[in-house]
Design a protein around this motif. Structure first.
Motif, short mmCIF file in Angstrom:
data_model
loop_
_atom_site.label_atom_id
_atom_site.label_comp_id
_atom_site.label_asym_id
_atom_site.label_seq_id
_atom_site.Cartn_x
_atom_site.Cartn_y
_atom_site.Cartn_z
N LYS A 133 -7.40 -4.17 5.74
CA LYS A 133 -6.69 -3.43 4.88
C LYS A 133 -5.25 -3.29 5.30
N ALA A 134 -4.38 -2.99 4.65
CA ALA A 134 -2.74 -2.66 4.88
C ALA A 134 -2.37 -1.74 4.15
N THR A 135 -1.58 -0.66 4.71
CA THR A 135 -1.39 0.42 4.08
C THR A 135 0.37 0.63 3.62
N LYS A 136 0.99 -0.37 4.30
CA LYS A 136 2.51 -0.49 3.65
C LYS A 136 3.09 -1.99 3.66
N ALA A 137 4.30 -2.29 3.15
CA ALA A 137 4.95 -3.17 3.01
C ALA A 137 4.95 -4.10 4.41
N ASP A 138 5.01 -5.36 4.28
CA ASP A 138 4.95 -6.15 5.83
C ASP A 138 3.62 -6.02 6.79
N ASP A 139 2.87 -4.87 6.48
CA ASP A 139 1.73 -4.80 7.46
C ASP A 139 0.85 -6.01 7.37
N LYS A 140 0.15 -6.35 8.14
CA LYS A 140 -0.83 -7.49 8.48
C LYS A 140 -2.07 -6.89 8.76
N GLY A 141 -3.19 -7.09 7.90
CA GLY A 141 -4.51 -6.78 8.30
C GLY A 141 -5.24 -7.94 8.82
N SER A 142 -6.10 -7.43 9.66
CA SER A 142 -6.80 -8.67 10.23
C SER A 142 -8.17 -8.32 10.61
N ASN A 143 -9.31 -9.17 10.69
CA ASN A 143 -10.55 -8.93 11.09
C ASN A 143 -11.35 -10.17 11.10
N LYS A 144 -12.10 -10.26 12.00
CA LYS A 144 -13.14 -11.55 12.16
C LYS A 144 -12.49 -12.84 11.69
N GLY A 145 -11.23 -12.95 12.22
CA GLY A 145 -10.37 -14.10 11.90
C GLY A 145 -9.69 -14.38 10.46
N PHE A 146 -9.75 -13.49 9.83
CA PHE A 146 -9.28 -13.25 8.52
C PHE A 146 -8.05 -12.47 8.48
N GLU A 147 -6.86 -12.73 7.84
CA GLU A 147 -5.72 -12.24 7.87
C GLU A 147 -5.24 -11.93 6.58
N ALA A 148 -4.35 -11.10 6.19
CA ALA A 148 -3.80 -10.72 5.03
C ALA A 148 -2.45 -10.08 5.15
N THR A 149 -1.23 -10.31 4.53
CA THR A 149 -0.02 -9.41 4.81
C THR A 149 0.34 -8.83 3.54
N TYR A 150 0.77 -7.79 3.63
CA TYR A 150 1.18 -6.89 2.26
C TYR A 150 2.80 -7.41 1.85
N ARG A 151 2.60 -7.91 0.66
CA ARG A 151 4.12 -8.51 0.29
C ARG A 151 4.60 -7.87 -0.66
N LYS A 152 5.31 -6.84 -0.54
CA LYS A 152 5.76 -5.83 -1.68
C LYS A 152 6.88 -6.74 -2.75
N GLU A 153 7.48 -7.68 -2.09
CA GLU A 153 8.32 -8.54 -3.01
C GLU A 153 7.81 -9.51 -3.93
N THR A 154 6.55 -9.79 -3.53
CA THR A 154 5.87 -10.80 -4.53
C THR A 154 4.61 -10.07 -4.83
N THR A 155 4.55 -8.72 -4.54
CA THR A 155 3.33 -8.10 -4.96
C THR A 155 1.86 -8.85 -4.75
N SER A 156 1.67 -9.37 -3.59
CA SER A 156 0.49 -10.08 -3.03
C SER A 156 0.06 -9.70 -1.89
N PHE A 157 -1.37 -10.18 -1.79
CA PHE A 157 -2.03 -9.67 -0.46
C PHE A 157 -2.96 -10.71 -0.27
N HIS A 158 -2.65 -12.12 -0.17
CA HIS A 158 -3.56 -13.32 -0.04
C HIS A 158 -4.36 -13.30 1.08
N LEU A 159 -5.53 -13.44 1.12
CA LEU A 159 -6.30 -13.67 2.20
C LEU A 159 -6.44 -15.04 2.82
N GLU A 160 -6.34 -15.15 3.95
CA GLU A 160 -6.39 -16.50 4.86
C GLU A 160 -7.49 -16.40 5.93
N LYS A 161 -7.95 -17.57 6.37
CA LYS A 161 -8.50 -17.76 7.54
C LYS A 161 -8.65 -19.27 7.87
N GLY A 162 -8.29 -19.41 9.22
CA GLY A 162 -7.78 -20.68 9.59
C GLY A 162 -9.02 -21.76 9.74
#
Lengths: 117, 115
Positions: free
Chosen positions: B49-78
């Motif tokens: 989870k992420a609660t404010k702009a530019d926060d990055k949530g991460s868990n189990k190798g997954f990450e997502a960054t709260y992008r207010k300017e693009t209203t996005s929260f894309h999930l990534e894993k390497g």
């Protein structure tokens, strides 16, 4: 650990029957929710409750009602089951947030797969 | 009203591939954003989870960054594993009353990882 328990994993009911789906949580959460999950539609909120005896309609309340007589228990009622109510039903609960604290984590039960024939 | 749009599935990848699942949202105010995961035969569980702009949530190798300017929260894993096969849901919290929130979910993306 938080535990949300739904009374049945699988149910088969006949059209026109009254159906009760029960959900119990053991973490003293104020908020409780009922969703249905359908392929391609994701989770849609049916009803939610933020206190005992309180209920609010979600996005798709038609054909459903709910009951919350005790804090830990939230029941979903299908007054007269129809085939279009065949679905996976998910119960969830969460703590009530404090002002400015938009940080709710919802805890889900395992779901009840209901088939109406 | 508030809404969440996530990429259509199903997504099939080979083990160790890079994963991106796109999620965009429409909301008034400043929602919190979440990724939930549903493993076969189970209910949903919070992944990050992420609660404010530019926060990055991460868990189990997954990450997502709260992008207010693009209203996005894309999930990534390497580097995905077979055990990551599941359905992934993007969600946002939506205040409906003082101190209370409810979640709005996307439609879910089914991910299958092949060995």
């Amino acid at each position: 650990d938080v535990k949300v328990t739904q009374s049945s994993r699988y149910l088969v009911k006949r059209t026109g029957e009254k159906v009760f789906l029960e959900c119990v949580q053991d973490m003293d959460h104020e908020n409780m929710f009922w969703y249905r999950q359908d392929p391609g539609l994701g989770l849609r909120l049916i009803y939610f409750s933020y206190d005992v005896k309180m209920k609010e309609k979600g996005d798709i309340p038609e054909g459903y009602s709910v009951s919350r007589e005790k804090k830990e228990r939230f029941s979903l009622i299908l007054e007269s089951a129809s085939t279009n109510q065949t679905s996976m039903y998910l119960c969830a609960s969460s703590f009530q947030g404090s002002r400015g604290h938009l940080n709710t984590e919802a805890f889900f039960g395992q779901g009840t797969r209901l088939t109406v024939v | 009203g508030n809404s969440v749009t996530q990429m259509e599935g199903p997504v099939t990848l080979s083990e160790e591939a890079f994963l991106t699942i796109n999620c965009t949202y429409t909301a008034t105010g400043y929602p919190s954003l979440f990724w939930y995961v549903q493993y076969p035969g189970e209910g949903l569980q919070l992944l990050l989870k992420a609660t404010k702009a530019d926060d990055k949530g991460s868990n189990k190798g997954f990450e997502a960054t709260y992008r207010k300017e693009t209203t996005s929260f894309h999930l990534e894993k390497g580097s995905v594993q077979v055990s990551d096969s599941a359905v992934y849901f993007c969600a946002l919290s939506d205040r409906w009353d003082f101190g209370n929130e409810k979640l709005t979910f996307g439609t879910g993306t089914r991910l299958t990882i092949i060995p």
